[in-house]
Structure formats: C-alpha cells, structure tokens
Design a protein around this motif. Structure first.
Motif, short mmCIF file in Angstrom:
data_model
loop_
_atom_site.label_atom_id
_atom_site.label_comp_id
_atom_site.label_asym_id
_atom_site.label_seq_id
_atom_site.Cartn_x
_atom_site.Cartn_y
_atom_site.Cartn_z
N LEU A 178 -8.64 16.43 15.87
CA LEU A 178 -7.83 15.73 14.87
C LEU A 178 -8.70 15.15 13.77
CD1 LEU A 178 -5.20 13.87 17.09
CD2 LEU A 178 -4.96 16.06 15.89
N LEU A 179 -9.90 14.70 14.12
CA LEU A 179 -10.79 14.08 13.13
C LEU A 179 -11.27 15.08 12.08
CD1 LEU A 179 -12.91 11.70 15.38
CD2 LEU A 179 -11.36 11.03 13.52
N ASN A 180 -11.08 16.36 12.32
CA ASN A 180 -11.42 17.36 11.31
C ASN A 180 -10.41 17.39 10.17
OD1 ASN A 180 -13.71 18.25 12.72
ND2 ASN A 180 -12.52 19.70 13.93
N SER A 181 -9.23 16.79 10.39
CA SER A 181 -8.18 16.83 9.37
C SER A 181 -7.69 15.44 8.95
CB SER A 181 -6.98 17.65 9.89
OG SER A 181 -7.32 19.00 10.08
N TYR A 182 -7.54 14.55 9.93
CA TYR A 182 -7.06 13.20 9.62
C TYR A 182 -8.23 12.25 9.39
CZ TYR A 182 -2.41 14.47 11.55
OH TYR A 182 -1.18 15.04 11.82
N PRO A 183 -8.09 11.27 8.48
CA PRO A 183 -9.13 10.24 8.35
C PRO A 183 -9.29 9.46 9.65
CG PRO A 183 -7.60 10.18 6.49
CD PRO A 183 -7.01 11.12 7.50
N PRO A 184 -10.48 8.99 9.96
CA PRO A 184 -10.73 8.31 11.24
C PRO A 184 -9.92 7.03 11.43
CG PRO A 184 -12.64 8.15 9.79
CD PRO A 184 -11.72 9.14 9.17
N ASP A 185 -9.44 6.43 10.31
CA ASP A 185 -8.65 5.21 10.45
C ASP A 185 -7.15 5.49 10.50
OD1 ASP A 185 -8.37 6.02 7.85
OD2 ASP A 185 -8.65 4.04 6.95
N VAL A 226 0.40 10.51 16.03
CA VAL A 226 -0.62 10.40 15.00
C VAL A 226 0.07 10.48 13.65
CG1 VAL A 226 -2.79 11.35 14.14
CG2 VAL A 226 -2.16 11.66 16.56
N SER A 227 0.06 9.39 12.89
CA SER A 227 0.85 9.42 11.66
C SER A 227 0.46 8.31 10.68
CB SER A 227 2.34 9.28 11.98
OG SER A 227 3.11 9.21 10.79
N PRO A 228 0.30 8.67 9.40
CA PRO A 228 0.11 7.64 8.38
C PRO A 228 1.34 6.76 8.22
CG PRO A 228 0.38 9.81 7.37
CD PRO A 228 0.24 10.03 8.84
N ALA A 229 2.49 7.22 8.72
CA ALA A 229 3.72 6.44 8.61
C ALA A 229 3.70 5.19 9.49
CB ALA A 229 4.93 7.31 8.99
N LEU A 230 2.77 5.13 10.42
CA LEU A 230 2.71 3.97 11.31
C LEU A 230 2.19 2.72 10.61
CD1 LEU A 230 1.42 5.70 14.57
CD2 LEU A 230 3.73 4.86 14.11
N VAL A 231 1.60 2.91 9.43
CA VAL A 231 1.23 1.76 8.61
C VAL A 231 2.42 1.43 7.73
CG1 VAL A 231 -0.31 0.86 6.83
CG2 VAL A 231 -1.20 2.37 8.60
N GLN A 232 3.08 0.32 7.99
CA GLN A 232 4.28 -0.02 7.24
C GLN A 232 3.92 -0.44 5.82
OE1 GLN A 232 6.36 -2.85 9.82
NE2 GLN A 232 7.96 -1.32 10.09
N GLY A 233 4.51 0.25 4.86
CA GLY A 233 4.35 -0.10 3.46
C GLY A 233 5.72 -0.32 2.84
N GLU A 234 5.77 -0.32 1.53
CA GLU A 234 7.03 -0.57 0.85
C GLU A 234 7.54 0.68 0.14
OE1 GLU A 234 6.66 -3.97 -1.66
OE2 GLU A 234 6.18 -5.33 0.00
N GLN A 235 7.09 1.86 0.61
CA GLN A 235 7.60 3.09 0.02
C GLN A 235 9.12 3.15 0.19
OE1 GLN A 235 5.25 2.94 2.33
NE2 GLN A 235 3.46 4.18 1.80
N ARG A 236 9.80 3.54 -0.85
CA ARG A 236 11.26 3.49 -0.83
C ARG A 236 11.84 4.88 -1.03
NH1 ARG A 236 14.97 -0.73 -4.36
NH2 ARG A 236 16.99 0.25 -3.94
N SER A 237 12.87 5.19 -0.27
CA SER A 237 13.53 6.48 -0.42
C SER A 237 14.46 6.44 -1.64
CB SER A 237 14.35 6.81 0.83
OG SER A 237 15.49 5.96 0.91
N LYS A 238 14.87 7.62 -2.10
CA LYS A 238 15.79 7.69 -3.23
C LYS A 238 17.23 7.40 -2.81
CE LYS A 238 13.14 10.98 -6.02
NZ LYS A 238 13.15 12.31 -6.69
N LEU A 239 17.49 7.48 -1.51
CA LEU A 239 18.86 7.41 -1.03
C LEU A 239 19.60 6.17 -1.54
CD1 LEU A 239 21.11 8.59 0.71
CD2 LEU A 239 20.13 7.37 2.67
#
Length: 252
Positions: A178-185, A226-239
């Motif tokens: 996985l470390l070959n594709s995803y950042p280590p953090d 394994v997902s960048p989505a696990l870091v909660q941000g304020e990205q908003r959907s168009k819905l």
C-alpha cells in the motif's frame, strides 16, 4: 407447504443490525445451520428454543449440504446463517449450486457488511466529493489467491477507499504494498470484531498499520479501511448546495 432454504446474512455481529427479513427467518427456523466460528452467538437467541442447530466450523461442504437437503425434505424451515453479507466471502455459491442440482428452492437475504458498520461506528462517509468517490472491497491473496488483474498493487494504485477483509495475517506485506501508492500518513481504520461486545476500532496512519496489528495480535475477524475520507473535512457535495439545481429543486 414447502419453504425455500434461506441463506441469511447475519451482519457484522450485533443482533440489532440484522435486517427485519433476516430476523423473521431466524424466528421461524426449524433447522439452523450456522457459521459458529464467525457469527455472534447472541444472534441465535432469536431462533426458537426447539430449533435444531448445526455448527459448521468443523464441516466440509459435503457434510453441510446434506443437512440442508434433509431438513427441506422433512418440511422444515431451513436457515443457513452466514456472517456479514452473503455477497462477500460467504461461500454460498457452491452450496446453492448443489441445491440447484437437487432442484430445491433457495432464497438469499443480505446482511450489513463490516465495512458499513465500521464506517458508521466512526461517523464517517467513505465517498467524499473531490477527494474519493470509489470504494473497493478486496483481500490479500493468502492461501486462497486472487486473480492477477486484482492484485493489491493494482487496486492500491486507485487510491480509493480500500476495504480489506481476511488480510490481518498478511498485514506486513499488505502495508508494504500500500505504501507504494498511498502516502504514509493516509488514515487506516483497523476494525476488530465490528459491533461485537468486545469491538475494537482505531484509526492509525498507514505506516503504523502493521505494528498496531501485531501489537494487538490481530489475526482474524479484522477489517482494514484505507481511505483519505477518514480525515473529516468540510468538503461539501452538490446535492444540498444552493448553487446546484436538479429535478426536485429546479432553478427558480
């Protein structure tokens, strides 16, 4: 009256995460053939006291199928209870093929999968606009193996929300790949016995995935998300965006 043999997904563990249909089949069961090594025992409390129960952890396919056939031929309501969702790593295919050969009716009732229950426990969504829109469900190769086109390095290159089942025994190799594709953090949710009374879930950076697993001696009933989505941000959907119109909210 002849009842179809019911293949029921028990969900991740908690009895109240069963679907209503699954719970109803359990309450009506005369014969319960269940995956005792993986299904939370509390779920069996839904079955009647006089229901015959057959454990399958020590049985082969050739011994499981006759129980299903004989129960049906005796006019019983037969429930084949599997952990999780019947569509994922449940091994129902070969059982249903054998029952089709015997010309017996079958129904399949899905269950909630561990990745869904784990994300819910973490209050997370795994598809975030502008960040990740794809969820991949897979596993490490191990003894079972996987098709060449689905090898982990190819899946990891998508950098999607990657949910890995049945992979804890190979976690060091998995992390290295996985470390070959995803950042280590990149955050990784390690989810052990999801929704069971002794559930343990923690989010760690990818570079600590193997060490954490080894320290806790996790070798089975463990899921990795394994997902960048696990870091909660304020990205908003168009819905629900006021700038976005659709069929039910046209431009004024």
């Amino acid at each position: 009256m002849s009842f179809p043999i019911s293949f029921v997904g028990a969900g991740p563990g908690a009895p109240d995460l069963l679907t209503l249909r699954a719970a109803e089949r359990l309450k009506q069961a005369d014969l319960l053939v269940w995956t005792d090594s993986l299904v939370c025992p509390g779920i069996l409390d839904l079955a009647p006291e006089n229901c015959e129960r057959v454990r399958t952890s020590t049985l082969t396919l050739e011994k499981v199928v006759p129980h299903l056939i004989n129960g049906h031929q005796q006019g019983k309501r037969v429930v084949r209870l599997h952990d999780g969702d019947t569509a994922l790593y449940s091994a129902i295919n070969e059982q249903i093929c054998a029952l089709n050969d015997a010309d017996l009716p079958v129904e399949v009732i899905p269950g909630i999968s561990a990745y869904q229950a784990a994300a819910a426990t973490l209050n997370r969504e795994l598809t975030i606009p502008g960040l990740v829109q794809t969820i991949v469900l897979s596993r490490a190769g191990g003894r079972t193996g996987i098709p060449e086109t689905e090898e982990l390095d190819r899946l990891a290159s998508l950098r999607s929300s990657l949910c890995l089942y049945l992979s804890a025994r190979h976690v060091q190799d998995v992390q290295q790949t996985l470390l070959n594709s995803y950042p280590p953090d990149t955050p990784v949710a390690i989810a052990h016995r999801v929704s069971w009374p002794d559930e343990w879930i923690s989010i760690v950076p990818l570079h600590a995935m193997a060490q954490t697993s080894l320290e806790r001696n996790l070798i089975r009933t463990t899921l990795y998300i394994v997902s960048p989505a696990l870091v909660q941000g304020e990205q908003r959907s168009k819905l629900y965006s006021p700038e976005h119109d659709h069929l039910f909210r046209p431009k004024s």
